[in-house]
Design a protein around this motif. Structure first.
Motif, PDB file in Angstrom:
ATOM      1  N   CYS A   1       0.863  -1.190   0.000  1.00 49.95           N
ATOM      2  CA  CYS A   1       0.000   0.000   0.000  1.00 49.95           C
ATOM      3  C   CYS A   1       0.895   1.234   0.000  1.00 49.95           C
ATOM      4  CB  CYS A   1      -0.922   0.003   1.221  1.00 49.95           C
ATOM      5  SG  CYS A   1      -2.049   1.423   1.270  1.00 49.95           S
ATOM      6  N   THR A   2       0.961   1.960  -1.123  1.00 52.06           N
ATOM      7  CA  THR A   2       1.854   3.113  -1.260  1.00 52.06           C
ATOM      8  C   THR A   2       1.097   4.406  -1.499  1.00 52.06           C
ATOM      9  OG1 THR A   2       2.087   2.682  -3.648  1.00 52.06           O
ATOM     10  CG2 THR A   2       3.694   1.652  -2.175  1.00 52.06           C
ATOM     11  N   ASN A   3      -0.200   4.405  -1.258  1.00 52.51           N
ATOM     12  CA  ASN A   3      -1.003   5.614  -1.435  1.00 52.51           C
ATOM     13  C   ASN A   3      -1.017   6.376  -0.111  1.00 52.51           C
ATOM     14  OD1 ASN A   3      -3.604   7.249  -1.322  1.00 52.51           O
ATOM     15  ND2 ASN A   3      -3.594   6.605  -3.461  1.00 52.51           N
ATOM     16  N   ALA A   4      -0.430   7.579  -0.102  1.00 54.30           N
ATOM     17  CA  ALA A   4      -0.312   8.346   1.144  1.00 54.30           C
ATOM     18  C   ALA A   4      -1.683   8.704   1.713  1.00 54.30           C
ATOM     19  CB  ALA A   4       0.508   9.613   0.892  1.00 54.30           C
ATOM     20  N   TRP A   5      -2.634   9.030   0.836  1.00 58.52           N
ATOM     21  CA  TRP A   5      -3.960   9.410   1.316  1.00 58.52           C
ATOM     22  C   TRP A   5      -4.642   8.228   2.018  1.00 58.52           C
ATOM     23  CZ3 TRP A   5      -6.472  14.108   1.385  1.00 58.52           C
ATOM     24  CH2 TRP A   5      -7.822  14.081   1.702  1.00 58.52           C
ATOM     25  N   THR A   6      -4.538   7.047   1.418  1.00 58.09           N
ATOM     26  CA  THR A   6      -5.129   5.851   2.025  1.00 58.09           C
ATOM     27  C   THR A   6      -4.503   5.555   3.379  1.00 58.09           C
ATOM     28  OG1 THR A   6      -5.592   4.919  -0.168  1.00 58.09           O
ATOM     29  CG2 THR A   6      -5.550   3.390   1.691  1.00 58.09           C
ATOM     30  N   LEU A   7      -3.177   5.647   3.448  1.00 62.82           N
ATOM     31  CA  LEU A   7      -2.501   5.374   4.714  1.00 62.82           C
ATOM     32  C   LEU A   7      -2.860   6.418   5.764  1.00 62.82           C
ATOM     33  CD1 LEU A   7       1.006   4.335   3.354  1.00 62.82           C
ATOM     34  CD2 LEU A   7      -0.756   2.854   4.299  1.00 62.82           C
ATOM     35  N   TRP A   8      -3.011   7.654   5.347  1.00 69.94           N
ATOM     36  CA  TRP A   8      -3.419   8.704   6.289  1.00 69.94           C
ATOM     37  C   TRP A   8      -4.797   8.404   6.875  1.00 69.94           C
ATOM     38  CZ3 TRP A   8      -6.810  13.191   4.955  1.00 69.94           C
ATOM     39  CH2 TRP A   8      -6.957  14.063   6.029  1.00 69.94           C
ATOM     40  N   LYS A   9      -5.731   7.990   6.005  1.00 71.18           N
ATOM     41  CA  LYS A   9      -7.069   7.643   6.479  1.00 71.18           C
ATOM     42  C   LYS A   9      -7.017   6.452   7.440  1.00 71.18           C
ATOM     43  CE  LYS A   9      -9.794  10.614   4.453  1.00 71.18           C
ATOM     44  NZ  LYS A   9     -10.639  11.539   5.268  1.00 71.18           N
ATOM     45  N   GLU A  10      -6.154   5.494   7.150  1.00 73.74           N
ATOM     46  CA  GLU A  10      -6.062   4.312   8.007  1.00 73.74           C
ATOM     47  C   GLU A  10      -5.549   4.665   9.400  1.00 73.74           C
ATOM     48  OE1 GLU A  10      -3.827   1.218   6.162  1.00 73.74           O
ATOM     49  OE2 GLU A  10      -5.197   0.996   4.464  1.00 73.74           O
ATOM     50  N   ILE A  11      -4.486   5.477   9.484  1.00 71.42           N
ATOM     51  CA  ILE A  11      -3.961   5.802  10.803  1.00 71.42           C
ATOM     52  C   ILE A  11      -4.875   6.788  11.526  1.00 71.42           C
ATOM     53  CG2 ILE A  11      -1.581   5.320  10.144  1.00 71.42           C
ATOM     54  CD1 ILE A  11      -1.075   8.273   9.889  1.00 71.42           C
ATOM     55  N   GLN A  12      -5.690   7.545  10.776  1.00 73.10           N
ATOM     56  CA  GLN A  12      -6.701   8.374  11.434  1.00 73.10           C
ATOM     57  C   GLN A  12      -7.683   7.505  12.213  1.00 73.10           C
ATOM     58  OE1 GLN A  12      -8.487  10.987   8.405  1.00 73.10           O
ATOM     59  NE2 GLN A  12      -7.826  12.732   9.631  1.00 73.10           N
ATOM     60  N   SER A  13      -8.067   6.370  11.633  1.00 69.70           N
ATOM     61  CA  SER A  13      -8.987   5.474  12.323  1.00 69.70           C
ATOM     62  C   SER A  13      -8.340   4.832  13.547  1.00 69.70           C
ATOM     63  CB  SER A  13      -9.471   4.375  11.368  1.00 69.70           C
ATOM     64  OG  SER A  13      -8.392   3.540  10.963  1.00 69.70           O
ATOM     65  N   HIS A  14      -7.000   4.884  13.632  1.00 70.71           N
ATOM     66  CA  HIS A  14      -6.288   4.348  14.786  1.00 70.71           C
ATOM     67  C   HIS A  14      -5.936   5.429  15.807  1.00 70.71           C
ATOM     68  CE1 HIS A  14      -5.771   1.003  11.943  1.00 70.71           C
ATOM     69  NE2 HIS A  14      -5.535   0.238  12.986  1.00 70.71           N
ATOM     70  N   GLY A  15      -6.383   6.666  15.554  1.00 71.88           N
ATOM     71  CA  GLY A  15      -6.169   7.722  16.539  1.00 71.88           C
ATOM     72  C   GLY A  15      -5.217   8.825  16.135  1.00 71.88           C
ATOM     73  N   TYR A  16      -4.685   8.809  14.912  1.00 73.44           N
ATOM     74  CA  TYR A  16      -3.767   9.862  14.476  1.00 73.44           C
ATOM     75  C   TYR A  16      -4.534  11.165  14.293  1.00 73.44           C
ATOM     76  CZ  TYR A  16      -0.513  12.474  11.516  1.00 73.44           C
ATOM     77  OH  TYR A  16       0.304  13.438  10.983  1.00 73.44           O
ATOM     78  N   ALA A  17      -4.026  12.244  14.878  1.00 75.57           N
ATOM     79  CA  ALA A  17      -4.723  13.528  14.836  1.00 75.57           C
ATOM     80  C   ALA A  17      -4.013  14.546  13.954  1.00 75.57           C
ATOM     81  CB  ALA A  17      -4.861  14.095  16.256  1.00 75.57           C
ATOM     82  N   GLY A  18      -2.943  14.145  13.289  1.00 76.77           N
ATOM     83  CA  GLY A  18      -2.200  15.071  12.444  1.00 76.77           C
ATOM     84  C   GLY A  18      -2.794  15.194  11.056  1.00 76.77           C
ATOM     85  N   GLY A  19      -2.129  16.004  10.233  1.00 77.59           N
ATOM     86  CA  GLY A  19      -2.620  16.269   8.887  1.00 77.59           C
ATOM     87  C   GLY A  19      -2.050  15.338   7.841  1.00 77.59           C
ATOM     88  N   TYR A  20      -2.617  15.446   6.641  1.00 79.41           N
ATOM     89  CA  TYR A  20      -2.183  14.596   5.537  1.00 79.41           C
ATOM     90  C   TYR A  20      -0.776  14.956   5.060  1.00 79.41           C
ATOM     91  CZ  TYR A  20      -1.757  13.345   0.581  1.00 79.41           C
ATOM     92  OH  TYR A  20      -1.303  12.908  -0.619  1.00 79.41           O
TER      93      TYR A  20
END
Length: 301
Positions: free
Chosen positions: A133-152
Motif C-alpha cells: 500500500c503506497t497511497n499516502a492518502w489511504t494510509l493517512w485515512k487508516e492511521i486516522q482510524s487508529h487515533g492519528y490527529a495530524g494532517g495529511y
C-alpha cells in the motif's frame, strides 16, 4: 421448490476467500522468484536517526536552496560580503551557509529530534508500505482510524523518501491472490500459477483455503450437491473464520443451496432481469415516473 442462484453462491464464496486472504496478508510478503521476473522483497524504510528534515520539508528545502546558491556565488569568485549584499542576507547568515560543508550540517535547533504526532504510527506505515500500500492518502485515512490527529501533509512528506527505495516487484494484494485461488488452475497464466504456488507453500491456511474453493467449484460446475455436508464438515475442521461465516450462511438455507448445487435449474436468469431493470431505473432516476419505466422495460423485452 427454492433453488439458490449459483452465481451468488460463487460470489459470496469469493468475498469470503478475499477476507480470509486479508487475514493472512503477512504471508504474501514472503519473497518468491518467478523465471523472467524480479524477486519480490519488502521496501526499505528510512533508517532511524536520519535527519528530521527530509526532502520535501519546507525548512529543509529552503536551507538546501540557500546553501547551493551561496556556494555557487562563492565558487564564481564573489566575496562573502558581496554575496550578502546580492542575496540581501546578513553577513552572519552567509557565513554559516559558507562554512557548512553540506546543508545537513545546518539542521539543528528546536526541530532536531523533536517528537511528532506521527512517531507512534510510523511502524504501522512501514508495515503497510511493505505490504504494497503506497497511497499516502489511504494510509493517512487508516492511521486516522487508529487515533492519528495530524494532517495529511506530514504523512505525505514522511513517505516521500520511501518511493526512492520501492522495488520493481511488490507482494500481490489480497484481492489478486483471491482471484488466483478462484480461477481454475488451467486458466491461470504460468507466471501467476508459479506465484500462487509460492504463496500457498508458505501459508498452510491459504493452502487449505485453495483446496476448499476448488472442491466447492467442482460441486458447483458438476452439480454434486450431495457432497455439500461433507465439504461443510471439512471447512469447519480448519481455522478459517471467514469461511466459517460463509458456511453458516449456507446452513441457514441448506435445502435451497443443495438444490442449487444439484438441479439444472437456477434463478440466474431472474437475477439477470432484475439487474437489467435496476439499470434502466437508475438511468432515468429523478427524471420520470413509473409509466415511463414500465414502457422502457416492456420495449427492452
Amino acid at each position: 421448490m427454492q433453488v439458490a442462484d449459483r452465481f451468488h453462491l460463487w460470489r459470496n464464496l469469493g468475498e469470503a476467500a478475499e477476507r480470509c486472504v486479508s487475514r493472512h496478508r503477512a504471508c504474501l510478503r514472503v519473497p518468491f522468484a518467478v523465471p523472467g521476473s524480479e524477486s519480490v522483497t519488502a521496501p526499505v524504510a528510512p533508517e532511524a536517526g536520519v535527519s528530521p528534515w527530509p526532502t520535501g520539508h519546507r525548512f529543509a528545502d529552503r536551507t538546501r536552496e540557500k546553501h547551493a546558491i551561496v556556494h555557487g556565488l562563492l565558487g564564481e569568485g564573489h566575496s562573502r560580503r558581496a554575496v550578502a549584499r546580492e542575496l540581501r542576507m546578513t553577513y552572519r547568515t552567509v557565513q554559516r551557509l559558507a562554512d557548512a560543508a553540506s546543508p545537513e550540517d545546518l539542521f539543528q535547533g528546536q526541530w532536531q529530534n523533536r517528537r511528532t504526532k506521527l512517531d507512534d504510527f510510523k511502524p504501522y506505515l512501514h508495515e503497510r508500505w511493505a505490504e504494497g500500500c503506497t497511497n499516502a492518502w489511504t494510509l493517512w485515512k487508516e492511521i486516522q482510524s487508529h487515533g492519528y490527529a495530524g494532517g495529511y501533509g506530514a504523512v505525505r512528506a514522511y513517505l516521500r523518501p520511501f518511493r526512492d527505495t520501492v522495488p520493481e516487484g511488490r507482494p500481490p494484494s489480497p484481492r489478486t491472490v483471491a482471484g488466483w485461488i478462484l480461477t481454475h488452475p488451467d486458466a491461470l497464466a504460468e507466471k501467476e500459477r508459479l506465484k500462487l504456488k509460492s504463496v500457498l507453500a508458505h501459508c498452510p491456511e491459504l493452502d487449505a483455503l485453495a483446496g476448499h474453493v476448488r472442491s466447492f467449484g467442482q460441486m458447483l460446475t458438476q452439480l454434486q450437491g450431495e457432497r455439500l455436508p461433507e465439504r461443510i464438515a471439512a471447512v469447519r475442521a480448519d481455522d478459517l473464520p471467514s469461511m466459517h461465516t460463509f458456511i453458516s450462511g449456507l446452513e441457514r438455507d441448506l435445502a435451497a443451496v443443495t438444490a442449487g448445487l444439484t438441479l439444472p435449474w437456477s434463478s440466474g436468469i431472474v437475477e439477470g432481469h432484475v439487474n437489467r431493470i435496476k439499470m434502466i431505473k437508475r438511468q432515468m432516476y429523478g427524471r420520470a415516473g413509473f409509466k415511463l419505466l414500465r414502457k422502457r422495460v416492456l420495449l427492452a423485452s
